[in-house]
Design an enzyme around this catalytic site. Structure first.
Site, mmCIF file in Angstrom:
data_model
loop_
_atom_site.group_PDB
_atom_site.id
_atom_site.type_symbol
_atom_site.label_atom_id
_atom_site.label_comp_id
_atom_site.label_asym_id
_atom_site.label_seq_id
_atom_site.Cartn_x
_atom_site.Cartn_y
_atom_site.Cartn_z
ATOM 1 N N ASP A 468 0.830 -1.206 0.000
ATOM 2 C CA ASP A 468 0.000 0.000 0.000
ATOM 3 C C ASP A 468 0.868 1.261 0.000
ATOM 4 O O ASP A 468 2.058 1.212 0.332
ATOM 5 C CB ASP A 468 -0.898 -0.034 1.247
ATOM 6 C CG ASP A 468 -2.169 0.771 1.095
ATOM 7 O OD1 ASP A 468 -2.290 1.517 0.107
ATOM 8 O OD2 ASP A 468 -3.046 0.670 1.981
ATOM 9 N N ASP A 538 -10.642 2.386 -3.202
ATOM 10 C CA ASP A 538 -11.164 2.158 -1.852
ATOM 11 C C ASP A 538 -12.684 2.229 -1.844
ATOM 12 O O ASP A 538 -13.309 1.923 -0.831
ATOM 13 C CB ASP A 538 -10.611 3.214 -0.886
ATOM 14 C CG ASP A 538 -9.237 2.826 -0.383
ATOM 15 O OD1 ASP A 538 -8.793 1.702 -0.666
ATOM 16 O OD2 ASP A 538 -8.602 3.654 0.292
HETATM 17 C C1 DGJ Z 1 -5.750 2.121 1.992
HETATM 18 C C2 DGJ Z 1 -6.137 0.920 1.214
HETATM 19 O O1 DGJ Z 1 -6.574 1.295 -0.056
HETATM 20 C C3 DGJ Z 1 -7.188 0.136 1.978
HETATM 21 O O2 DGJ Z 1 -7.616 -0.953 1.224
HETATM 22 C C4 DGJ Z 1 -6.600 -0.301 3.287
HETATM 23 O O3 DGJ Z 1 -5.560 -1.214 3.064
HETATM 24 C C5 DGJ Z 1 -6.095 0.899 4.045
HETATM 25 N N1 DGJ Z 1 -5.215 1.708 3.263
HETATM 26 C C6 DGJ Z 1 -5.393 0.480 5.288
HETATM 27 O O4 DGJ Z 1 -4.835 1.539 5.949
#
Ligand code: DGJ
Length: 727
Positions: A468, A538
């Site tokens: 991430d 997200d």
């Molecule tokens: C951003 C990601 O896109 C989410 O799926 C998740 O992993 C969060 N970060 C966790 O902090």
């Protein structure tokens, strides 16, 4: 033959099965003559040569890599500052070289060949007479793909230092086309993949990222199309940059109606010092030509990126169906909770459990611990390896989340190394999500991350990693770079990232890596080279996802598009959609769940079990088949797409209606991509009985869609060609 060279007239004709691209050296300048449908090889027509003659001035000359300062007033492809402070250089053709296959690009992700006979590379060597600047224009053409890949290499063959102020990957002057339009993808966090289509008039349209990452706001992609071009008709010229940092793509229409498209690393805030004997390689841009509309452009990108950009063990493998605990628990979990979700997942046929954020340091919220990559024994008293083993005992593989490019000011790592983040000494360090960005230009920082991750990868049975990256780069400066190299920080960051990714992915080939940057903030071809899939957004709301996934598919293959079913009411938009509808949307991508399976009712669990079993049947078609977009969610209430196997023997159709239409019109969906000569057995998800239709009927007449009078409806049809021998 892919590249035909006619030395006497300085003509280079790059030919693939469905495309020609022609360059001619005119008065020492590499002139852009043609890009489009395939032409038989002949000499260039006289009147074109008159058009391109330098007597009309550089401002009218369609060029391959234009300079600034000698009469062309459009955007140049490059600019170099010499030791005396002047910025005028003039590149003139020197020689050429033909290479079978495609050389790799040092330190950069790049499309590759598996067999040298697939492609040929032409290098044009250009030199500036006074400064020792040499630029090699690199062109690769694939015999069987309508793709041309361009990059440039700068070499300082002089004795004094040169400074690059701008070094694009490619520039193309399109002339003789009336009023082109530009297509690109715009967005924001949770709103990625919006398709924009704008007319080009005298002036320019610029998309870019100054964020140090390719960004949610604009994807490093642009296409030029004619006003008549549709999904399956007309010409489309695609430009996709294989790069994960700040970029620019600018389409400029001059006063004579010609359009220049330049694409590459963002020249805003860019600089590179090139000492005597050094060279600088630009990232590459993948240019696709289609005369069968935008859909064929996308499929050309999909096939290429799936098989000649993505790499590793998982490139051609069916991807596991996962369940991720992020939206199920956020930071609030313990080992029992995780194992219980995995156990339920195992009962329902799910294959991989992913432990998301919150397992390390003292991470109870998003305000601490990034950089402290060791397990939090408060949450996992028996340790990470123990949880991983327990999850594997349920029958699922184990995957883990990291955010390796970041550091929380509230962390052990920051206390020990407060200078390891990108920063400008003495200035404020802008935090975003309470975090700073590690300075990946520094080898010791990368080594620390490499060691932290590889220790975990070597001691915990990990099959999958979610990598991430949750903020953009600010205060782009590096404590270890000298003053005259500070402007190199952003690009050096990306090179550092690539170096680390190469080391890690080669060292742990059994791990499936998925990249993520708050969803689709870095969904780009550069990342796909190291990680064959990306968390698309997200935003997991199924209605929103119709657009996000549709838009993303303009360039990126479905195998790369992570798509999960999440709980309702949806956490991003508060909408409640039926589980079937959420399933159909997510099954149109790289499928998984992101919710607490243990909280489901028996009825919901039965649906999940059906979806999982169904996806196992269809996933090779979804992930490796050809995508045909049938109806755009950007156009209204209905959308549809289908997947067709390469041999056209199997297909799968998904259609969606967001809001119910009372007493509505008859809905007919015309299919695409089928063989009109074949007959297909068509089965719908609401009818046990199957029917047989000709491919021609399905394409011309279409299928009738029967939606119930309810919001959020989806329909699915499976098609199988009937074996004519058995008829
Ligand atoms: C951003 C990601 O896109 C989410 O799926 C998740 O992993 C969060 N970060 C966790 O902090």
């Amino acid at each position: 033959m892919s590249v035909i060279v006619q030395e006497e007239s300085g003509l280079f004709h790059l030919q693939s099965s469905g495309m020609s691209y022609m360059i001619q050296i005119v008065n020492g300048y590499p002139v852009h003559v043609y890009w489009g449908a395939p032409l038989k090889h002949r000499s260039v027509m006289e009147n074109l040569l008159i058009h391109t003659s330098s007597t009309t001035g550089l401002d009218r000359l369609p060029q391959e890599y234009p300079q600034y300062g000698s009469g062309d007033f459009r955007n140049p492809a490059y600019q170099v500052e010499l030791a005396d402070g002047t910025r005028i250089t003039e590149l003139q053709y020197d020689s050429y070289r033909l290479i079978q296959g495609k050389p790799s690009l040092s330190g950069l992700p790049a499309v590759y060949t598996e067999n040298e006979s697939e492609a040929q590379t032409l290098e044009l060597l250009l030199k500036d007479q006074y400064s020792g600047l040499t630029v090699v224009l690199q062109y690769t053409i694939f015999e069987q793909r309508n793709v041309i890949i361009r990059a440039a290499r700068f070499i300082n063959e002089g004795e004094e230092t040169l400074r690059l102020r701008r070094a694009l990957s490619a520039s193309v002057d399109m002339y003789g086309q009336d009023e082109l339009e530009m297509i690109y993808l715009s967005g924001a966090w949770a709103r990625e993949g919006n398709i924009q289509r704008r007319s080009l008039r005298q002036g320019e349209i610029r998309i870019d990222s100054k964020r140090g990452m390719s960004s949610h706001q604009f994807n490093p992609f642009a296409a030029l199309v004619t006003p008549e071009t549709t999904e399956n008709h007309g010409e489309a010229f695609g430009f996709s940059l294989v790069y994960s940092g700040g970029f620019e793509a600018v389409a400029e229409v001059d006063s004579f109606g010609s359009t220049r498209l330049g694409i590459g690393v963002n020249s805003f805030d860019f600089g590179w010092q090139l000492n005597a004997g050094e060279d600088f390689q630009t990232p590459e841009t993948v240019m696709v030509y289609s005369n069968q509309g935008i859909g064929e452009m996308s499929r050309t990108y999909h096939r290429l990126y799936r098989s000649r950009l993505c790499r590793g063990t998982y490139r051609d493998r069916e991807r596991p169906i996962l369940v991720n605990n992020w939206e199920a628990t956020y930071f609030n979990f313990n080992a029992e909770k995780l194992v219980s979700i995995a156990e339920e997942g195992a009962r329902l046929g799910i294959e991989l459990f992913v432990l998301d954020d919150g397992w390390f340091g003292r991470r109870d919220a998003d305000n601490s611990s990034l950089g402290d990559w060791y397990e939090d024994r408060r949450k996992l008293p028996e340790g990470l390896a123990d949880v991983a083993h327990r999850i594997r005992e349920t029958g699922l593989q184990f995957g883990l989340w990291f955010e390796p490019e970041m550091i929380s000011p509230e962390s052990e790592l920051y206390r020990e190394h407060p200078d390891w983040c990108l920063h400008v000494p003495g200035r404020r360090r802008s935090e975003a999500r309470w975090q700073l960005v590690l300075d990946y230009t520094r080898p010791e920082v990368r080594d620390y991350i490499y060691n932290s991750l590889s220790t975990i990868f070597s001691t915990v049975p990990i099959s999958y990693v979610k990598w991430d990256m949750n903020r953009a780069l600010t205060e782009m400066g590096s404590a270890t770079l000298p003053p005259d190299r500070q402007a190199e920080t952003a690009h050096r960051y990306v090179l550092g990232l690539y170096e680390l990714l190469e080391r890690i992915t080669v060292q742990f080939p059994h791990i499936l890596f998925e990249s993520c940057a708050s969803g689709g903030g870095r969904f780009d071809p550069g990342m796909l080279y190291y990680m064959p899939q990306t968390w698309t957004s997200d935003n997991t709301d199924a209605v929103e996802r119709l657009k996000i996934q549709y838009g993303t598919s303009l360039v990126y293959p479905v195998s790369a598009i992570g798509a999960h079913v999440s709980a309702v009411p949806n956490h991003q938009v508060g909408r409640s959609t039926p589980l079937d509808f959420r399933g159909s949307v997510a099954m149109s991508g790289n499928f998984g769940y992101e919710l607490d399976l243990t909280a489901f009712t028996d009825e919901e669990k039965n649906i999940v079990q059906r979806q999982v079993a169904n996806y196992k049947e269809i996933r090779s078609l979804v992930q490796q088949g050809d995508l045909y977009r049938l109806k755009s969610p950007f156009a209204g209430n209905q959308s549809a797409w289908m997947f067709v196997s390469e041999d056209k023997m199997q297909a799968l159709v998904y259609a969606f209606q967001v809001m119910a239409i009372p007493n509505g019109p008859q809905q007919i969906l015309r299919l695409d991509g089928l063989n009109p000569e074949l007959e297909y057995e068509v089965k719908s998800d609401i009818n046990e009985e199957s029917s047989i239709y000709g491919g021609d009927q399905l394409i011309q007449l279409g299928l009738a869609l029967h939606y119930e009078s309810k919001d959020y409806q989806s329909r699915c049809f499976t098609l199988r060609a009937i074996d004519r021998v058995l008829e």
